[in-house]
Design a protein around this motif. Structure first.
Motif, PDB file in Angstrom:
ATOM      1  N   GLU A 124      37.437 -78.294 -50.247  1.00 20.05           N
ATOM      2  CA  GLU A 124      38.239 -78.946 -49.008  1.00 20.05           C
ATOM      3  C   GLU A 124      37.228 -78.987 -48.024  1.00 20.05           C
ATOM      4  OE1 GLU A 124      39.610 -74.438 -49.667  1.00 20.05           O
ATOM      5  OE2 GLU A 124      39.498 -76.252 -51.164  1.00 20.05           O
ATOM      6  N   ALA A 125      36.086 -78.010 -47.787  1.00 17.56           N
ATOM      7  CA  ALA A 125      35.258 -77.942 -46.751  1.00 17.56           C
ATOM      8  C   ALA A 125      34.043 -79.003 -47.032  1.00 17.56           C
ATOM      9  CB  ALA A 125      34.702 -76.639 -46.593  1.00 17.56           C
ATOM     10  N   LEU A 126      33.895 -79.144 -48.404  1.00 20.33           N
ATOM     11  CA  LEU A 126      32.595 -80.122 -48.670  1.00 20.33           C
ATOM     12  C   LEU A 126      32.502 -81.273 -48.087  1.00 20.33           C
ATOM     13  CD1 LEU A 126      29.866 -80.086 -50.337  1.00 20.33           C
ATOM     14  CD2 LEU A 126      31.219 -81.096 -52.314  1.00 20.33           C
ATOM     15  N   MET A 127      33.771 -82.089 -48.105  1.00 20.78           N
ATOM     16  CA  MET A 127      33.440 -83.498 -47.414  1.00 20.78           C
ATOM     17  C   MET A 127      32.924 -83.468 -45.653  1.00 20.78           C
ATOM     18  SD  MET A 127      33.654 -86.662 -48.170  1.00 20.78           S
ATOM     19  CE  MET A 127      34.944 -87.308 -49.350  1.00 20.78           C
ATOM     20  N   ALA A 128      33.497 -82.263 -45.205  1.00 22.63           N
ATOM     21  CA  ALA A 128      33.091 -82.382 -43.831  1.00 22.63           C
ATOM     22  C   ALA A 128      31.490 -81.871 -43.765  1.00 22.63           C
ATOM     23  CB  ALA A 128      33.853 -81.006 -43.026  1.00 22.63           C
ATOM     24  N   ARG A 129      31.254 -81.046 -44.612  1.00 20.64           N
ATOM     25  CA  ARG A 129      29.643 -80.743 -44.684  1.00 20.64           C
ATOM     26  C   ARG A 129      28.861 -81.785 -44.967  1.00 20.64           C
ATOM     27  NH1 ARG A 129      28.519 -75.824 -48.451  1.00 20.64           N
ATOM     28  NH2 ARG A 129      26.528 -76.091 -47.605  1.00 20.64           N
ATOM     29  N   LEU A 130      29.463 -82.563 -45.805  1.00 21.73           N
ATOM     30  CA  LEU A 130      28.609 -83.749 -46.248  1.00 21.73           C
ATOM     31  C   LEU A 130      28.586 -84.861 -44.869  1.00 21.73           C
ATOM     32  CD1 LEU A 130      29.653 -84.388 -50.014  1.00 21.73           C
ATOM     33  CD2 LEU A 130      27.471 -83.365 -49.119  1.00 21.73           C
ATOM     34  N   ARG A 131      29.501 -85.167 -44.432  1.00 22.92           N
ATOM     35  CA  ARG A 131      29.440 -86.016 -43.550  1.00 22.92           C
ATOM     36  C   ARG A 131      28.655 -85.573 -42.192  1.00 22.92           C
ATOM     37  NH1 ARG A 131      34.926 -86.985 -44.321  1.00 22.92           N
ATOM     38  NH2 ARG A 131      35.769 -85.148 -43.202  1.00 22.92           N
ATOM     39  N   GLN A 132      28.694 -84.185 -42.126  1.00 27.09           N
ATOM     40  CA  GLN A 132      28.037 -83.571 -41.026  1.00 27.09           C
ATOM     41  C   GLN A 132      26.227 -83.803 -41.327  1.00 27.09           C
ATOM     42  OE1 GLN A 132      27.799 -79.362 -40.435  1.00 27.09           O
ATOM     43  NE2 GLN A 132      27.024 -79.493 -38.443  1.00 27.09           N
ATOM     44  N   TYR A 133      26.372 -83.607 -42.651  1.00 33.16           N
ATOM     45  CA  TYR A 133      24.722 -83.880 -43.158  1.00 33.16           C
ATOM     46  C   TYR A 133      24.099 -85.080 -42.854  1.00 33.16           C
ATOM     47  CZ  TYR A 133      20.833 -84.123 -46.228  1.00 33.16           C
ATOM     48  OH  TYR A 133      19.410 -84.944 -46.457  1.00 33.16           O
ATOM     49  N   LYS A 134      25.074 -86.066 -43.196  1.00 29.48           N
ATOM     50  CA  LYS A 134      24.747 -87.573 -43.172  1.00 29.48           C
ATOM     51  C   LYS A 134      24.282 -87.948 -41.917  1.00 29.48           C
ATOM     52  CE  LYS A 134      26.490 -89.596 -47.493  1.00 29.48           C
ATOM     53  NZ  LYS A 134      27.359 -90.380 -48.134  1.00 29.48           N
ATOM     54  N   GLU A 135      25.445 -87.396 -41.124  1.00 28.59           N
ATOM     55  CA  GLU A 135      24.947 -87.785 -39.510  1.00 28.59           C
ATOM     56  C   GLU A 135      23.763 -87.191 -38.975  1.00 28.59           C
ATOM     57  OE1 GLU A 135      28.497 -86.693 -37.207  1.00 28.59           O
ATOM     58  OE2 GLU A 135      29.843 -87.839 -38.525  1.00 28.59           O
ATOM     59  N   VAL A 136      23.267 -86.011 -39.190  1.00 25.17           N
ATOM     60  CA  VAL A 136      22.546 -85.465 -38.680  1.00 25.17           C
ATOM     61  C   VAL A 136      21.046 -85.886 -39.632  1.00 25.17           C
ATOM     62  CG1 VAL A 136      21.149 -82.988 -38.321  1.00 25.17           C
ATOM     63  CG2 VAL A 136      23.699 -83.276 -37.915  1.00 25.17           C
ATOM     64  N   ALA A 137      21.026 -85.882 -40.806  1.00 25.33           N
ATOM     65  CA  ALA A 137      20.024 -86.123 -41.586  1.00 25.33           C
ATOM     66  C   ALA A 137      19.336 -87.496 -41.393  1.00 25.33           C
ATOM     67  CB  ALA A 137      20.321 -85.952 -42.975  1.00 25.33           C
ATOM     68  N   LYS A 138      20.176 -88.650 -41.108  1.00 24.55           N
ATOM     69  CA  LYS A 138      19.833 -89.954 -41.350  1.00 24.55           C
ATOM     70  C   LYS A 138      18.697 -90.230 -40.233  1.00 24.55           C
ATOM     71  CE  LYS A 138      21.343 -94.810 -40.723  1.00 24.55           C
ATOM     72  NZ  LYS A 138      19.938 -95.094 -40.865  1.00 24.55           N
ATOM     73  N   PRO A 139      18.666 -89.979 -38.955  1.00 27.72           N
ATOM     74  CA  PRO A 139      17.697 -90.186 -38.206  1.00 27.72           C
ATOM     75  C   PRO A 139      16.263 -89.376 -38.686  1.00 27.72           C
ATOM     76  CG  PRO A 139      19.539 -89.070 -36.946  1.00 27.72           C
ATOM     77  CD  PRO A 139      19.962 -89.186 -38.269  1.00 27.72           C
ATOM     78  N   VAL A 140      16.518 -88.094 -39.051  1.00 30.23           N
ATOM     79  CA  VAL A 140      15.501 -87.376 -39.579  1.00 30.23           C
ATOM     80  C   VAL A 140      14.671 -88.281 -40.899  1.00 30.23           C
ATOM     81  CG1 VAL A 140      14.662 -85.351 -40.633  1.00 30.23           C
ATOM     82  CG2 VAL A 140      16.460 -85.015 -38.705  1.00 30.23           C
ATOM     83  N   ILE A 141      15.704 -88.624 -41.759  1.00 31.91           N
ATOM     84  CA  ILE A 141      15.176 -89.325 -42.999  1.00 31.91           C
ATOM     85  C   ILE A 141      14.471 -90.681 -42.184  1.00 31.91           C
ATOM     86  CG2 ILE A 141      15.934 -90.686 -44.767  1.00 31.91           C
ATOM     87  CD1 ILE A 141      17.867 -88.416 -45.237  1.00 31.91           C
ATOM     88  N   ASP A 142      15.047 -91.350 -41.385  1.00 31.86           N
ATOM     89  CA  ASP A 142      14.690 -92.737 -40.917  1.00 31.86           C
ATOM     90  C   ASP A 142      13.068 -92.521 -40.200  1.00 31.86           C
ATOM     91  OD1 ASP A 142      16.848 -94.122 -41.604  1.00 31.86           O
ATOM     92  OD2 ASP A 142      17.558 -94.033 -39.767  1.00 31.86           O
ATOM     93  N   LEU A 143      12.833 -91.347 -39.616  1.00 34.90           N
ATOM     94  CA  LEU A 143      11.620 -90.618 -39.081  1.00 34.90           C
ATOM     95  C   LEU A 143      10.441 -90.532 -40.009  1.00 34.90           C
ATOM     96  CD1 LEU A 143       9.830 -89.511 -36.786  1.00 34.90           C
ATOM     97  CD2 LEU A 143      10.491 -87.399 -37.309  1.00 34.90           C
ATOM     98  N   TYR A 144      10.908 -89.730 -41.173  1.00 33.33           N
ATOM     99  CA  TYR A 144       9.797 -89.834 -42.003  1.00 33.33           C
ATOM    100  C   TYR A 144       9.651 -90.851 -42.932  1.00 33.33           C
ATOM    101  CZ  TYR A 144      10.384 -84.964 -41.111  1.00 33.33           C
ATOM    102  OH  TYR A 144      10.372 -83.446 -40.490  1.00 33.33           O
ATOM    103  N   LYS A 145      10.615 -91.867 -43.145  1.00 28.38           N
ATOM    104  CA  LYS A 145      10.563 -93.235 -43.807  1.00 28.38           C
ATOM    105  C   LYS A 145       9.625 -94.019 -42.919  1.00 28.38           C
ATOM    106  CE  LYS A 145      13.364 -96.693 -45.849  1.00 28.38           C
ATOM    107  NZ  LYS A 145      14.615 -97.116 -45.993  1.00 28.38           N
TER     108      LYS A 145
END
Length: 186
Positions: A124-145
């Motif tokens: 029940e908590a996993l979906m919220a954690r994954l959404r948060q990860y995607k929001e925070v990680a996308k700009p970091v991933i884009d930077l390294y890309k």
């Protein structure tokens, strides 16, 4: 003098970052630092760890990473892994009921103390954690890309992803895994 090789592994909770890090350390004779470990220490000390774009930029100002590995694991696989994950709180040892169970169910193999399951690992908590990860990680991933150092790996099985990561590191570090454990002559 040996050159430092700086790499980061990114991925959502349960993606296998710890497993891959341990394999890299063993195969190449390197040390690794777990962001989860430092994050837990940071939370206790009320500080942070580089997980946002601002923190990644601050890290870049101190050290240039040689490469970043991004683990892309399907939601169903993450859900399965995390729902089976149990932890020994004192040591941080992780067990998985599917592929790395403790000898006695619910007990740590070394101390015999009880294992726990983090509330965050429950479905029940996993979906919220994954959404948060995607929001925070996308700009970091884009930077390294944009820096040309991002190397994404996708799959459902760490054992199948590992040979590709191993090959990438062998090439980038210009060393063979079997050579890493051998003394180097000048």
């Amino acid at each position: 003098m040996a050159k430092l090789f700086r790499a980061a592994i990114m991925g959502p909770p349960g993606s296998g970052k710890g497993t891959i890090s341990k394999r890299i350390a063993q195969s190449f004779g390197l040390q690794y630092l777990s962001s989860g470990h430092f994050l837990r220490e940071g939370i206790a000390a009320k500080t942070g760890f580089p997980r946002t774009l601002e923190q990644a930029l601050a890290l870049n100002s101190l050290y240039q990473l040689d490469l970043v590995i991004s683990l892309n694991i399907p939601y169903e696989t993450l859900k399965e892994r995390l729902s089976d994950r149990w932890i020994h709180p004192a040591s941080g040892r992780v067990y998985n009921m599917g592929f790395n169970p403790p000898r006695l169910q619910g007990k740590d193999d070394i101390t015999g103390e009880p294992l726990i399951q983090h509330d965050d690992d429950k479905p029940e908590a996993l979906m919220a954690r994954l959404r948060q990860y995607k929001e925070v990680a996308k700009p970091v991933i884009d930077l390294y890309k944009s820096q040309g150092i991002l190397h994404p790996f996708s799959g459902t099985d760490t054992d199948r992803i590992w040979p590709y990561i191993n090959s990438l590191l062998s090439t980038k570090m210009d060393i063979q895994p079997s050579d890493a454990c051998q003394p180097q002559t000048p």
